[in-house]
Each structure stands twice: as structure tokens, then as C-alpha cells.
Design an enzyme around this catalytic site. Sequence first.
Site, PDB file in Angstrom:
ATOM      1  NE  ARG A  96      47.467  35.822  38.985  1.00 25.89           N
ATOM      2  CZ  ARG A  96      46.392  35.895  39.749  1.00 25.89           C
ATOM      3  NH1 ARG A  96      45.457  36.775  39.484  1.00 25.89           N
ATOM      4  NH2 ARG A  96      46.235  35.094  40.768  1.00 25.89           N
ATOM      5  CG  HIS A 141      43.750  30.567  40.651  1.00 24.62           C
ATOM      6  ND1 HIS A 141      44.113  31.781  40.126  1.00 24.62           N
ATOM      7  CD2 HIS A 141      42.388  30.578  40.697  1.00 24.62           C
ATOM      8  CE1 HIS A 141      43.027  32.499  39.859  1.00 24.62           C
ATOM      9  NE2 HIS A 141      41.970  31.794  40.190  1.00 24.62           N
ATOM     10  CD  GLU A 186      39.810  36.039  43.506  1.00 21.07           C
ATOM     11  OE1 GLU A 186      38.917  35.179  43.622  1.00 21.07           O
ATOM     12  OE2 GLU A 186      39.816  36.895  42.615  1.00 21.07           O
ATOM     13  CG  ASN A 326      42.751  39.038  41.923  1.00 20.52           C
ATOM     14  OD1 ASN A 326      43.843  39.481  41.554  1.00 20.52           O
ATOM     15  ND2 ASN A 326      42.522  37.746  42.092  1.00 20.52           N
ATOM     16  CE1 TYR A 328      36.973  39.718  37.491  1.00 18.24           C
ATOM     17  CE2 TYR A 328      37.822  39.254  39.689  1.00 18.24           C
ATOM     18  CZ  TYR A 328      37.861  39.060  38.328  1.00 18.24           C
ATOM     19  OH  TYR A 328      38.796  38.219  37.786  1.00 18.24           O
ATOM     20  CD  GLU A 398      41.750  36.904  39.091  1.00 20.98           C
ATOM     21  OE1 GLU A 398      40.517  37.032  39.189  1.00 20.98           O
ATOM     22  OE2 GLU A 398      42.373  35.918  39.514  1.00 20.98           O
TER      23      GLU A 398
END
Length: 506
Positions: A96, A141, A186, A326, A328, A398
Site C-alpha cells: 500500500r 495521504h 484518515e 487503520n 493503533y 494500517e
Amino acid sequence: MFLQRVVVFCALLGVSWCTEDWTFPEGFKFGAASASYQVEGGWNAKDKGENIWDRFSHAHPEIIKNSDNGDVACDSYNQWERDIEMAKELGLDFYRFSLSWSRLLPTGLDNYVSEDGTAYYNNLINGLLAAGIQPMVTLYHWDLPLPLQELGGWTNPLIADWFTDYARVAYSLFGDRVKIWLTINEPIVICDVAYNTGVLAPGIRSPEHGANICTKNVLLSHAKAYRLYDTEFRSRYHGEVSLANQLVWFEPATADDKELAEIAIENVTGRYSHPIFSKEGGWPPVIEKMMAERSKEKGYSKSVLPPFTQEEKELIRGTYDFYAMNHYTSRLIRKAKEGEHTATWYFGGFRDMNAVLSPGSDWKPTASTWFYQYPPGIRGQLVWLKEHYGDMKFMITENGLATFGGLNDQDRIDYYESYLKQLLLAIREDGVKLTHYTAWTLMDNFEWTDGYSVKYGLYEVDFEDPKRPRVPRASAHYYASIIKNHSLNVVKPKNENDRLTAREEL
Ligand SMILES: *[C@@H]1O[C@H](CO)[C@@H](O)[C@H](O)[C@H]1NC(C)=O
Ligand SMILES: *[C@@H]1O[C@H](CO)[C@@H](O)[C@H](O)[C@H]1NC(C)=O
């Protein structure tokens, strides 16, 4: 059923690490990700136009750790062949990466397409395909062409047309070979984080209005670019399109905070998902209502959350082929006590919520201040999405860990193992249709305001060396063996060096 399989598998192997079968479903795909401004460098190569990160990092070095910038970054503009080699070494199914809008369209508009930019991405895409690696391409991005920022950027509603024109150029040039497209990466960072704090490009602080106007325009931009693919490209190229949301998971701190946690999820996840993925479309009702009330209290005649017309609702609703997530980190959330300072966290989605956020007491910290580890969060989030929006296809676009560096990255290995286990549980126990997993990131790179101080790479990059050599970390070997075995039942690298260092310190 599951338990039986585990027992049989372990009995056959009879090895000590084997307690359960952690094999991924057939056809499950592994990848790694990067982004143009974070790796390419070549910021003024040939006819490339200036973008908001070029400008922001040059004008405000004091905001970025060590005054770093992405002028050279990993030098992937020159070293794309090495990047492909690394993807091959890892055995990735897909890679990606994002297109730099201003490398392809130097002014941001579609009247002039850079030959150099076109050649760069053709080389990368063709090289990947020749190595048997599928390209997964993000259109945006975070590196908006500066001329468009000067016209208001994401707060100007015309951005939806500029973005769609750019998407048309990208689909036309590369759509014959690129089958998975992510329009925007995002939105919550582009809108909430950037406009709530002003510490990301374009460096404008406007929490009340900037963030909310940007949110609406990002959703419209995505929707128009999706519809364009549908009408002009899908029948020829048969690709898939979505947008990638970064989702932070919220757990109620006490049983009394369940409703609050749900509202937090609606403002962080729902605001960027409900308009696209829900059956009815539009803003999450609970957020729309709250924002209208709060706006009235503050003396506004209209809600600061701009409404959608019926036509806009219909335009946005259903513009997805899968959900790209994504992920985290997570937080515990609870109601603030009388007079208590309410945490307006950097995501900003709590301005009007009177809430306090914290990590769990046993959640491990990382090199990024905002980032605590809580593996069950990734599963909780997927299940929430499935329950709220339906049984669609999911991709993790991600996921990865921040460290301060070093080749023996046991923490990163543990992070990947524990998060991937949660994903397997989501697939098996919760029936989540997860098809792709993307490690962030292929190699250390420019981590925005953290500069080069925080490392997420499977490969270490030496930023002192003009050649930017890349060296695989222990986690790269570990990830490669997971991919090769299609399973987490692999030998985990042992971290002798770390132990030696620890002993020396004693
Ligand atoms: C939701 O997030 C937006 C953007 O950060 C913020 O302006 C708004 O106040 C939040 N809503 C609530 C109810 O906290
Ligand atoms: C792959 O799995 C087998 C057991 O099925 C194991 O013996 C081998 O070490 C694994 N490969 C790696 C690279 O860990």
C-alpha cells in the site's frame, strides 16, 4: 469445533509452543504500507508542485521534532527499486502506497499532468506487479497541493470537484493495473486533529468550524471519487474503492459509562462512517442532535456541524466496496466529575462531551505519546462496525507499533502477534469477513510532527546516510515467516541483544 482442531493440530506436532492453531483463512492477504510525503523525498524534483507539508515543514520547523522535514525522507523517489525488493523479501501479497497529488498534478488541477510523476508511479506499479505484489493505492495521504490550500483546501466545498478530477487522472493512468483504491486516508486526522490543534499541515487552528466543515467536504470528495469510479471505470477495470478511517476504540471505564463510550465511538468512528456505511446515511443521529443543542447554547443560529441535503446524503450513502480500517490504540472513557478538567484529547472529538479519557493501568506505552497498547480493541472495533453497519468485507489498512529504534524490536514482534491473534479471533469467533492485513510500516519514515524520532518500520532506515540504507529488523523476519507459513505458529525471533544490553545497564 475450534477446540478440537487445536487439540488435533497440537497432538500432531507435539511441540512446546503449540497450544493453538493460529492459521489464517485461505486467501487472506498480508501487506505493508507507506505514504508519499513520508517516504518519497524529491520534494522539488523536476516539475513537482509544492504541497502543504513542504510548506508547513519549511515554515514551521519549530513544530516538528528536531526540525525534520520530508525533503529527502527515505529517498524512495530514487530508491523505489529497493522498496520493491524489500516487499519481495517480506513476501508481501500487496504493497500500500499513496500518490503525491502535486507530483502528478503540480498545480493540483488536471490541466497539466506531470510526465515525471506519471513515470515514477508507473515504474513502481509495474515493478511491484512483476514481483507478484499487488499495488493498493491511496489517492490522498495528507499532502494537498499548496495552490488548492490557498483557496481554502478541505474547507472549500469545491475541493470535492478538484479531488474528483485528480481521481479521474489517477484511475485513467493506473486503473488498468491498480485494483484496490483508497480515496482518502484518515479523515479524522485531516480534519479533527489538524484543525483542533494546528500542529499538522496546513497549520490552521479552527476547532469549532474548520474541523466540522472539513469533515463534510472530505466525505463529499470521497463519495464523488467513488461514484466516478462506478460510472467511468468499474466496468472496464473491476476494482474496489473505499476510504481508510483511523479508528480509536473506546471502552467504558465503569458500567455507568456505557452510553458515553457509545457516544464517543459515534463521534470518532460514526462521524466518518455513518454517512457512508449505514443504511439510512447522514450524520450519526445522536451526534447531529448533540451538536445542534450545543451550537444553540453557544449562540449560533445553525449547528456548527453542517447538515447534508437529502441529495448529498444519497450521494454519499453506499460509496464503499469494503471497510478499510487503520487501528493503533484505545482508551477508557468516563464521565468527568464536577469541576474536573475534561481531557480534550488530540483527536478532539470530545469537545462537547464532558468526558475524561485514560489508558488502562496495564496497557503498555509506546514511543508515541498518544499510543497505548490494547490488543482486544482492534477486535472490539471490528465487531462494533459489523453490528452497526452490517456484514461487509473488512481490510485492516494500517496497524503497527512505535518504538525509538533498534534492530531487535521484540516489542514490535509482540505487538504484531497479539493484534493478529485478536484479528483471527474476530474472523473465527465473531464471523468478521476480514480479508487483508497491512503492517504500518514498511520502513522508518517521516512521522509528521514526530519527525524521524519515532520508528514504525519493519526495516530500519539510516537517515544520517545520504544513501538511506534499509536494514530488516527482527520484526521483518518475523512478519516474513508469518506470511510464508500463513500462520502465527512460527518461531518467534529471540532477542539476545536486548537482554545483553539490559545486563550491561545493570
Ligand atoms: C465531535 O468532534 C468534533 C470534531 O473534533 C467536535 O467539534 C465536537 O465537539 C465533538 N462532539 C461532541 C459531542 O463532543
Ligand atoms: C513454519 O511452521 C512450521 C511448523 O508448521 C515450523 O516448523 C517452521 O519453523 C515455521 N517457519 C518459520 C519460518 O517460523
